[in-house]
Scaffold this motif. Sequence first.
Motif, PDB file in Angstrom:
ATOM      1  N   LEU A 157       0.887  -1.063  -0.001  1.00 47.19           N
ATOM      2  CA  LEU A 157       0.096  -0.032   0.030  1.00 47.19           C
ATOM      3  C   LEU A 157       1.004   1.355   0.030  1.00 47.19           C
ATOM      4  CD1 LEU A 157      -0.137   1.373   2.926  1.00 47.19           C
ATOM      5  CD2 LEU A 157      -1.401  -0.415   3.826  1.00 47.19           C
ATOM      6  N   LEU A 158       0.404   2.042  -0.422  1.00 44.05           N
ATOM      7  CA  LEU A 158       1.017   3.634  -0.655  1.00 44.05           C
ATOM      8  C   LEU A 158       0.106   4.619   0.142  1.00 44.05           C
ATOM      9  CD1 LEU A 158       0.961   2.775  -4.142  1.00 44.05           C
ATOM     10  CD2 LEU A 158       3.240   3.667  -3.371  1.00 44.05           C
ATOM     11  N   GLN A 159       0.790   5.462   1.003  1.00 44.82           N
ATOM     12  CA  GLN A 159      -0.237   6.229   1.716  1.00 44.82           C
ATOM     13  C   GLN A 159       0.847   7.638   2.162  1.00 44.82           C
ATOM     14  OE1 GLN A 159       1.013   3.691   6.031  1.00 44.82           O
ATOM     15  NE2 GLN A 159      -0.975   3.993   5.619  1.00 44.82           N
ATOM     16  N   LEU A 160       0.024   8.597   2.489  1.00 46.02           N
ATOM     17  CA  LEU A 160       0.487   9.841   2.941  1.00 46.02           C
ATOM     18  C   LEU A 160      -0.582  10.575   3.864  1.00 46.02           C
ATOM     19  CD1 LEU A 160       2.728  11.696   2.704  1.00 46.02           C
ATOM     20  CD2 LEU A 160       1.900  12.612   0.751  1.00 46.02           C
ATOM     21  N   PHE A 161      -0.036  11.574   4.749  1.00 43.88           N
ATOM     22  CA  PHE A 161      -1.060  11.844   5.787  1.00 43.88           C
ATOM     23  C   PHE A 161      -0.690  13.573   5.293  1.00 43.88           C
ATOM     24  CE2 PHE A 161       0.204   7.794   7.051  1.00 43.88           C
ATOM     25  CZ  PHE A 161      -1.067   7.209   7.708  1.00 43.88           C
ATOM     26  N   THR A 162      -1.990  14.182   5.596  1.00 40.84           N
ATOM     27  CA  THR A 162      -1.734  15.623   5.565  1.00 40.84           C
ATOM     28  C   THR A 162      -1.472  16.020   7.168  1.00 40.84           C
ATOM     29  OG1 THR A 162      -4.261  16.010   6.415  1.00 40.84           O
ATOM     30  CG2 THR A 162      -3.886  15.647   4.146  1.00 40.84           C
ATOM     31  N   LYS A 163      -1.156  17.416   7.251  1.00 40.51           N
ATOM     32  CA  LYS A 163      -1.054  18.100   8.464  1.00 40.51           C
ATOM     33  C   LYS A 163      -2.645  18.129   8.880  1.00 40.51           C
ATOM     34  CE  LYS A 163       3.606  20.034   7.780  1.00 40.51           C
ATOM     35  NZ  LYS A 163       4.326  21.396   7.777  1.00 40.51           N
ATOM     36  N   PRO A 164      -2.780  18.565  10.241  1.00 38.11           N
ATOM     37  CA  PRO A 164      -4.164  18.990  10.519  1.00 38.11           C
ATOM     38  C   PRO A 164      -4.726  19.901   9.862  1.00 38.11           C
ATOM     39  CG  PRO A 164      -2.873  18.847  12.528  1.00 38.11           C
ATOM     40  CD  PRO A 164      -1.532  18.637  11.433  1.00 38.11           C
ATOM     41  N   VAL A 165      -6.002  19.601   9.244  1.00 34.44           N
ATOM     42  CA  VAL A 165      -6.612  20.708   8.485  1.00 34.44           C
ATOM     43  C   VAL A 165      -7.506  21.592   9.115  1.00 34.44           C
ATOM     44  CG1 VAL A 165      -6.878  18.858   6.505  1.00 34.44           C
ATOM     45  CG2 VAL A 165      -8.693  18.953   8.233  1.00 34.44           C
ATOM     46  N   VAL A 166      -7.259  21.637  10.176  1.00 32.17           N
ATOM     47  CA  VAL A 166      -7.916  22.933  11.208  1.00 32.17           C
ATOM     48  C   VAL A 166      -6.615  23.376  11.981  1.00 32.17           C
ATOM     49  CG1 VAL A 166     -10.279  21.463  11.190  1.00 32.17           C
ATOM     50  CG2 VAL A 166      -8.583  20.923  13.012  1.00 32.17           C
ATOM     51  N   ASP A 167      -7.360  24.521  12.873  1.00 33.89           N
ATOM     52  CA  ASP A 167      -6.171  25.121  13.574  1.00 33.89           C
ATOM     53  C   ASP A 167      -5.765  24.361  14.692  1.00 33.89           C
ATOM     54  OD1 ASP A 167      -5.507  27.378  11.957  1.00 33.89           O
ATOM     55  OD2 ASP A 167      -7.804  27.836  12.281  1.00 33.89           O
ATOM     56  N   ARG A 168      -6.609  24.029  15.507  1.00 29.65           N
ATOM     57  CA  ARG A 168      -6.259  22.961  16.322  1.00 29.65           C
ATOM     58  C   ARG A 168      -5.498  21.834  15.908  1.00 29.65           C
ATOM     59  NH1 ARG A 168     -10.980  22.605  21.229  1.00 29.65           N
ATOM     60  NH2 ARG A 168     -12.139  24.460  20.765  1.00 29.65           N
ATOM     61  N   PRO A 169      -4.482  21.085  16.692  1.00 30.28           N
ATOM     62  CA  PRO A 169      -3.825  20.089  16.061  1.00 30.28           C
ATOM     63  C   PRO A 169      -4.503  18.736  16.300  1.00 30.28           C
ATOM     64  CG  PRO A 169      -2.505  20.659  18.117  1.00 30.28           C
ATOM     65  CD  PRO A 169      -3.957  21.462  17.837  1.00 30.28           C
ATOM     66  N   THR A 170      -5.565  18.550  15.707  1.00 32.75           N
ATOM     67  CA  THR A 170      -6.753  17.526  15.706  1.00 32.75           C
ATOM     68  C   THR A 170      -6.894  16.640  14.553  1.00 32.75           C
ATOM     69  OG1 THR A 170      -8.470  19.005  15.616  1.00 32.75           O
ATOM     70  CG2 THR A 170      -7.827  18.418  18.001  1.00 32.75           C
ATOM     71  N   MET A 171      -7.847  17.104  13.792  1.00 32.46           N
ATOM     72  CA  MET A 171      -8.226  16.183  12.784  1.00 32.46           C
ATOM     73  C   MET A 171      -7.478  16.287  11.514  1.00 32.46           C
ATOM     74  SD  MET A 171     -11.771  16.067  10.750  1.00 32.46           S
ATOM     75  CE  MET A 171     -11.201  17.040   9.238  1.00 32.46           C
ATOM     76  N   PHE A 172      -7.101  15.289  10.545  1.00 31.81           N
ATOM     77  CA  PHE A 172      -6.148  15.205   9.462  1.00 31.81           C
ATOM     78  C   PHE A 172      -6.743  14.144   8.604  1.00 31.81           C
ATOM     79  CE2 PHE A 172      -3.614  12.610  12.510  1.00 31.81           C
ATOM     80  CZ  PHE A 172      -3.580  11.402  11.971  1.00 31.81           C
ATOM     81  N   PHE A 173      -6.094  13.999   7.503  1.00 32.06           N
ATOM     82  CA  PHE A 173      -6.703  13.058   6.333  1.00 32.06           C
ATOM     83  C   PHE A 173      -5.361  12.164   6.029  1.00 32.06           C
ATOM     84  CE2 PHE A 173     -10.121  16.316   5.698  1.00 32.06           C
ATOM     85  CZ  PHE A 173     -11.267  15.453   5.238  1.00 32.06           C
ATOM     86  N   GLU A 174      -5.773  11.094   5.560  1.00 32.45           N
ATOM     87  CA  GLU A 174      -4.779  10.080   4.992  1.00 32.45           C
ATOM     88  C   GLU A 174      -5.238   9.702   3.586  1.00 32.45           C
ATOM     89  OE1 GLU A 174      -4.535   6.399   7.016  1.00 32.45           O
ATOM     90  OE2 GLU A 174      -3.611   5.433   5.517  1.00 32.45           O
ATOM     91  N   ILE A 175      -4.356   9.687   2.717  1.00 32.25           N
ATOM     92  CA  ILE A 175      -4.582   9.454   1.446  1.00 32.25           C
ATOM     93  C   ILE A 175      -3.937   8.254   1.135  1.00 32.25           C
ATOM     94  CG2 ILE A 175      -4.295  10.174  -1.353  1.00 32.25           C
ATOM     95  CD1 ILE A 175      -5.646  12.153   0.701  1.00 32.25           C
ATOM     96  N   ILE A 176      -4.788   7.026   0.665  1.00 27.17           N
ATOM     97  CA  ILE A 176      -4.194   5.881   0.512  1.00 27.17           C
ATOM     98  C   ILE A 176      -4.494   4.968  -0.785  1.00 27.17           C
ATOM     99  CG2 ILE A 176      -6.313   4.885   1.677  1.00 27.17           C
ATOM    100  CD1 ILE A 176      -4.498   2.732   3.207  1.00 27.17           C
TER     101      ILE A 176
END
Length: 387
Positions: free
Chosen positions: A338-357
Motif C-alpha cells: 500500500l502507498l499512503q500519505l498523511f496531511t497535517k491537521p486541516v484545522v487550527d487545533r492539532p486535531t483532525m487530518f486526512f490520510e490518502i491511501i
Amino acid sequence: MSTEIKNLKDLQNVEYSLEKLFSEAEDFLPLLGTDYVELYVGNAKQSALYYKTAFGFQSEAYAGLETGLKDRVSYVLKQDKIRLVLTTPLTSDSPINEHLRKHGDGVKVIALWVEDATKAFEETTKRGAKPFMEPTREEDENGHVIRSGIYTYGETVHIFVERKNYQGVFLPGYRKWESHYNPEPTGLKFIDHMVGNVDWNEMNTWCEFYKKVMGFAQIISFDDNDISTEYTALMSKVMSNGNGRIKFPINEPAEGKKKSQIEEYIDFYEGAGVQHIAVATNDIVATVSAMRDRGVEFLYVPETYYDDLRERVGDIEEDVEVLKQHGILIDRDDEGYLLQLFTKPVVDRPTMFFEIIQRKGAQSFGKGNFKALFESIEREQENRGTL
Ligand code: FE2
C-alpha cells in the motif's frame, strides 16, 4: 483413525459455530457503506471553499435560510463515493455552538448507509447504545428517508440512513447546490477507514462497544511495541463490520518519555473524537501532487526513509524517485503493498487530518511506516511546543 475423525469433527463444529457466530454478528446490523461524514465547523461557507479548492470536492447540496432552516446552514460536498457535510450554527443558542466551543471544528457524525434505519436503531440500543436520534421519517417531493442515531466515543455519533425510497439530491430539506466554481476532482474515491482517538485506557471499552453493540470484529491489534518511537507511544485496534466495508481503528495513548500525538489530540479536542479520515485513490501520485499544488500540507519523512525501501518492500510498480519527491510512504504485508500519505491537521487545533491511501493488494494499515510517521509527527509537535 477414530481420534482423527473425532478431531476433524470437533474442528468442523468449532468452525461451524464460529461461522454461525460471525454471521449472526454480521446480520443484526448490515451496513451498506459510509453514507456521509458531517463536520461541525465555525464557518461552513469558507470551509466548503477549502474542501472544493484543495481537495477537489464538488458542490452537491445546500440547506440554510434559503431552504427554510432558521438555526444552521449545511453544505454538502461530494467526490466519487465520499460525501462531506459542513454545518455551522446561525444563532447563539444552537447546541452546535457548545460542540464548537469545546472541540473546535471536527467530525460530529459518521453516517452509515443501511437498509432499515429503524431496525438498526432497535438492534443497537437494545445492546446498550445511547440513543442520539429516534427513528425519524423525513420527506419531500422526492420521496422519504428514515434516519436514526446513536452515540459512539466522545460526542461523536453514528446516524443510520435508510434512503431506498428517496431520489433527491441528498436528504429532504436540501436543494441542489449550483456553483459556477467547480475545481477538478483530485481522484479521491471512497472512505477506506476512519480512526477514533479515545482517552487513556478507553480503547478496549470502545472496541467492546463496536463488538457488542454493532457486531463488528477486531481484525488487527497494535501495541506500544509496534507503535513507538524513542519518545512517544500509542496502542490501536482495528474494528471492522461483517462485510469489511466499514473499518474503525481505535487509538489510545500509551506511556512514553514525552507526550504522544494521541494525548495532544485529546488535550486539544478536549476529549475523544475522529482523528483521521482515510480516503482511497487509484493514483496516489496524481492525487497528492494535485492536492499539494492546491495548498494541502502533508507530513514529510526524511529522505533516508527511502534508502532501504527496496529491502523493506521489495519490487513495486511505482518509480521510487517519484514517491520520494512526494514523500509517499510504502508498506507491504502478506497480500500486497500500500502507498499512503498523511496531511497535517486541516484545522487550527492539532486535531483532525486526512490520510490518502492507495491499496495494491494490502489490506493492512501501514504498520511498517508507523515509526517514520510518528517521528515526523513529533517534529510537528516539537514546533507546536506540545511534545
Ligand atoms: Fe489510517
